[in-house]
Structures are given as structure tokens and as C-alpha cells.
Design a protein around this motif. Sequence first.
Motif, PDB file in Angstrom:
ATOM      1  N   PHE A 183       0.819  -1.212   0.000  1.00  0.00           N
ATOM      2  CA  PHE A 183       0.000   0.000   0.000  1.00  0.00           C
ATOM      3  C   PHE A 183       0.855   1.264   0.000  1.00  0.00           C
ATOM      4  CE2 PHE A 183      -3.518  -2.570   2.172  1.00  0.00           C
ATOM      5  CZ  PHE A 183      -4.158  -2.786   0.982  1.00  0.00           C
ATOM      6  N   ARG A 184       1.930   1.266   0.792  1.00  0.00           N
ATOM      7  CA  ARG A 184       2.771   2.473   0.861  1.00  0.00           C
ATOM      8  C   ARG A 184       3.419   2.757  -0.482  1.00  0.00           C
ATOM      9  NH1 ARG A 184       6.621   0.540   5.474  1.00  0.00           N
ATOM     10  NH2 ARG A 184       6.529  -1.218   4.059  1.00  0.00           N
ATOM     11  N   GLU A 185       3.891   1.706  -1.152  1.00  0.00           N
ATOM     12  CA  GLU A 185       4.514   1.871  -2.462  1.00  0.00           C
ATOM     13  C   GLU A 185       3.492   2.345  -3.487  1.00  0.00           C
ATOM     14  OE1 GLU A 185       7.591   1.731  -3.020  1.00  0.00           O
ATOM     15  OE2 GLU A 185       8.432   0.654  -1.312  1.00  0.00           O
ATOM     16  N   LEU A 186       2.284   1.803  -3.415  1.00  0.00           N
ATOM     17  CA  LEU A 186       1.236   2.204  -4.351  1.00  0.00           C
ATOM     18  C   LEU A 186       0.904   3.683  -4.201  1.00  0.00           C
ATOM     19  CD1 LEU A 186      -0.869   1.474  -6.491  1.00  0.00           C
ATOM     20  CD2 LEU A 186      -2.394   0.744  -4.653  1.00  0.00           C
ATOM     21  N   LEU A 187       0.818   4.158  -2.971  1.00  0.00           N
ATOM     22  CA  LEU A 187       0.507   5.574  -2.743  1.00  0.00           C
ATOM     23  C   LEU A 187       1.608   6.481  -3.283  1.00  0.00           C
ATOM     24  CD1 LEU A 187      -1.031   5.370   0.836  1.00  0.00           C
ATOM     25  CD2 LEU A 187      -2.225   6.012  -1.257  1.00  0.00           C
ATOM     26  N   LEU A 188       2.861   6.055  -3.167  1.00  0.00           N
ATOM     27  CA  LEU A 188       3.964   6.845  -3.713  1.00  0.00           C
ATOM     28  C   LEU A 188       3.857   6.952  -5.235  1.00  0.00           C
ATOM     29  CD1 LEU A 188       6.967   5.525  -1.568  1.00  0.00           C
ATOM     30  CD2 LEU A 188       5.924   7.800  -1.472  1.00  0.00           C
ATOM     31  N   VAL A 189       3.511   5.842  -5.887  1.00  0.00           N
ATOM     32  CA  VAL A 189       3.328   5.875  -7.343  1.00  0.00           C
ATOM     33  C   VAL A 189       2.172   6.793  -7.708  1.00  0.00           C
ATOM     34  CG1 VAL A 189       2.687   4.504  -9.366  1.00  0.00           C
ATOM     35  CG2 VAL A 189       4.325   3.581  -7.722  1.00  0.00           C
ATOM     36  N   LEU A 190       1.081   6.708  -6.974  1.00  0.00           N
ATOM     37  CA  LEU A 190      -0.083   7.559  -7.256  1.00  0.00           C
ATOM     38  C   LEU A 190       0.258   9.037  -7.057  1.00  0.00           C
ATOM     39  CD1 LEU A 190      -2.910   5.451  -5.577  1.00  0.00           C
ATOM     40  CD2 LEU A 190      -2.496   5.738  -8.020  1.00  0.00           C
ATOM     41  N   ASP A 191       1.083   9.340  -6.056  1.00  0.00           N
ATOM     42  CA  ASP A 191       1.501  10.730  -5.852  1.00  0.00           C
ATOM     43  C   ASP A 191       2.307  11.237  -7.047  1.00  0.00           C
ATOM     44  OD1 ASP A 191       0.292  11.134  -3.426  1.00  0.00           O
ATOM     45  OD2 ASP A 191       2.034  10.537  -2.238  1.00  0.00           O
ATOM     46  N   MET A 192       3.178  10.387  -7.577  1.00  0.00           N
ATOM     47  CA  MET A 192       3.976  10.787  -8.740  1.00  0.00           C
ATOM     48  C   MET A 192       3.107  10.989  -9.972  1.00  0.00           C
ATOM     49  SD  MET A 192       7.590   8.689  -8.608  1.00  0.00           S
ATOM     50  CE  MET A 192       6.948   7.053  -8.303  1.00  0.00           C
ATOM     51  N   ALA A 193       2.009  10.217 -10.082  1.00  0.00           N
ATOM     52  CA  ALA A 193       1.154  10.268 -11.274  1.00  0.00           C
ATOM     53  C   ALA A 193      -0.076  11.138 -11.068  1.00  0.00           C
ATOM     54  CB  ALA A 193       0.727   8.845 -11.654  1.00  0.00           C
ATOM     55  N   ARG A 194      -0.039  11.967 -10.039  1.00  0.00           N
ATOM     56  CA  ARG A 194      -1.227  12.739  -9.664  1.00  0.00           C
ATOM     57  C   ARG A 194      -1.734  13.643 -10.787  1.00  0.00           C
ATOM     58  NH1 ARG A 194      -0.326  16.282  -4.519  1.00  0.00           N
ATOM     59  NH2 ARG A 194       0.350  14.235  -3.772  1.00  0.00           N
TER      60      ARG A 194
END
Length: 443
Positions: A183-194
Amino acid sequence: MAEFPNADQSSAAWKLNLFGAFSLETCSGLQVRLPNRKVEALLAILALHPRYGIERAAACEILWPGKAAEAQRANLRHLLLLLKQAMGDGVLEATRSHCRLSPNLQLHCDYHDAEIRNSGEFMVGHEGEWFEQIRLEQDSLSEPAPGPVDHFLETSRWYARHDPAKVFALFRLSPELTKGIDFRELLLVLDMARGAEGCAGWIDYWRGTAEDNLQSCAALLRSALKEAKRTQDLDLASEACFELGKVYARLGEFQKAMKICRTSDAIAQEAKSVRPKKNAMRVKGVLLTQWGYHEQGLELLHRSEELIDNPLDLAVAQSVRAFFEASVGKYEEAGRTIESRSKEAQGAGHRGHDNVSAVTLSMLAIVGQRSGAVPQLERLSAQCQASRSTQMAVYSNELLAKLYLLEGEKSLAANHLRSARKSRSETHMAVTPLEAHRVAMVG
């Protein structure tokens, strides 16, 4: 006491050198002198197992081979205390049977540099202990090779940096692999692709799957479903219904979950692809099983697997069915189900499959040989708390509470029960009929 970096200090890292003279530096470059060689040895053991840590019994046997078990345990407790005093209270995560370095600790160890590892002397000054043997057997102690989920995550990070919209196209093509990401890694990716245009619904959807609080999760998934209806994106609508139905079930909102099931059925009838049909069957199967209609629910879950042609996707679906089978006391069926596709999932690094399988196998172990379930559940509880997989943390702590109570360890049982209740309260997770049945059936 040395400084301990928090999660916001990701650019700085402690430095640990095991080749040549042993040395340890804080993230600001200050030298840390550990009290003795045994403490250095303990830190080396933990650094060589950065992801999962090590069982206390295994660490004891490495450090004090042949000594009485009681003396080993006392010695290890003392070393853990000394290491905390030298590096900071937050450096370690330890349970009754397991210990590891905190996932928040940024540590660069030269052992993981192939060029350094293949040249120079390992742990100079520690001859006669376990160190030379470890160096010679380094391949057997190294972290597992990257699996499909790891490679998928790396690809997702690349697209997030260079072409954010492609991230969601990738997630759309491989939703089960995406659900395998921590989950933590997924949120980091989503932040980059915001900033990806036209992906607002998918952003809400994937944020919802990574949200710890079930009420917040439901709000994000409702937003994703609303956007899917606006844009006529049937794939997004189907995925949002599937997750939202499960969330409503966990919240104890049966009527809302049934309404979502009807919406999911309507989407499946309209869609041309197979996946919405599979999602509609699975969400109804999960809901019925959660609320006590075991036979109907399990039958739907079994039938939905006929629509899955990807081996990893099938392994994930079957691990969920095995969990439900074990939860209602169908232990033999659960054992056969969880083994039927285990090879396809081995090495995949899929968080969902691994966690659900670990809980299921622990239920089966408790029914068979209870002692084997304790370290597995302790390890799973620590991993789930660290990775924000709260639902699995609740399950593992409830099972541990039941197990320790059966073994007469009332204080340990109470601690795990408090942890489970705290997680349930924080996430608004209800006790469904299935979960009450599961806890009552074990032991």
C-alpha cells in the motif's frame, strides 16, 4: 543516543560496513560505536535480512550455538536493548518470536554491494563465530529474487515519472498485479502520477484500495464509481463496485452492499468483457459468505474462478476462497484449495495472496499443530502493521489471541486482542457473522 531517521528523511541513510573494519554511521555521518561484538553481530544479522527479519530462535542459535535455550533468549533480549540504546528506540520491531529492523530505518549496508561483497574480508575480528560461514553461504541468506509484482512496480514507477497517464493504463490491464503492490509503495506511485489527465476516477479508485480507514475508503470508491458513470467507463465501474461491495460488508452495511451487488450485475450484463462478470459473481460470493450464507457464497466464488485464465489471478482468487473455507470450518477443502495453485504464486511477491494464504495456513495449523502457527502469525502481524494491511493485522491478532488463550498465556492473549480491537475501531471494521464464526471455530 544516536539519531533515528523518520519516514520524512528518506534522502539520508545510515551506513553499515561489514567488510573490512566494522563501522556504523548515522544519516548525518556521525560514527556510532556499538558496545561489543555480539551487538555488532546482531545488527549484521538483521541487516542481512532487511525485509522480513529473523526468528529469535534462529538468531540465538547463530550467536550462541549449543547454549541452553533460556540463556540464549536472555542474552538476545539484552542485545536488543543495547542496540536500541545505541541507535534509538524506533530502530527495531520485535515480537515474542521475531525481530527485524524497522521499515522506516534507511540503512545502506555494503553487504548488498556485489563488488564489495566479492572482495575483501567479511566482519574482520569476528573469526571463530558465525561470520565466515555466513559469507560463504551468502546466496542462501539473500533476499528473494524480484518477482512479477516487483518488476510491475518498477515499470509503474517509470511511467509515473515519464508518462503518468500510462500508469493507469498499465493498472487497468493488470489489476491483480496492482493489488499485489504494498500500500505504501502504491501511494507513492499515485503521488507521482497525480497530474495525469482524464484519470481522476482511477486515481480515487486506487487510493481507495490503499486507504486504511474503511469509511474513507468507501468515500473514495463512491467517487470513483460516480466518475465511471459520468465517463461511461464500465471497467472502472466494475472494479469500483467489486471493492465497494467488500468494504460495505466489512463495515457491516449489508443493505448498501446488496445494492452494490445489483449495480455490479447490471454492469456485467452491459459489458462485453469477461472481467465485470467475474467481479459481479465474486462480490456477491464474498458478501454472502461474510453474512452467513456460506454454501451459496462459496459456490459463487468457485464458479467465478472458471472465468479467470491468468494463473496468478487464479491463485489470488483461490487463496481468498481457501480463507473463507477455513473460516467456516471446511479445513480439508481449504487445504486442497490453497495448495492447488500455490506454485503459480510462489515468488510473485503478491501482498494480497501472501497475506491471505498466511492467515489461512495459520488457521489450518492451529487446528492441527498449534505451535507451528505462532511464529507465522507473529511475523504476519508485524508485517501487516508495517504495510498498513490492517484487515490482515486484525485477523492475525485475533487468531494469536485465541491461540495464546488456549495455551494459558492470558497476558499475551489480552495484548493481541487489544491490538485487534484497536485496529477494528480505528478502521470502523465490523464483526460480520463470518468473522464471529471463524474466531469461534478455531480451538
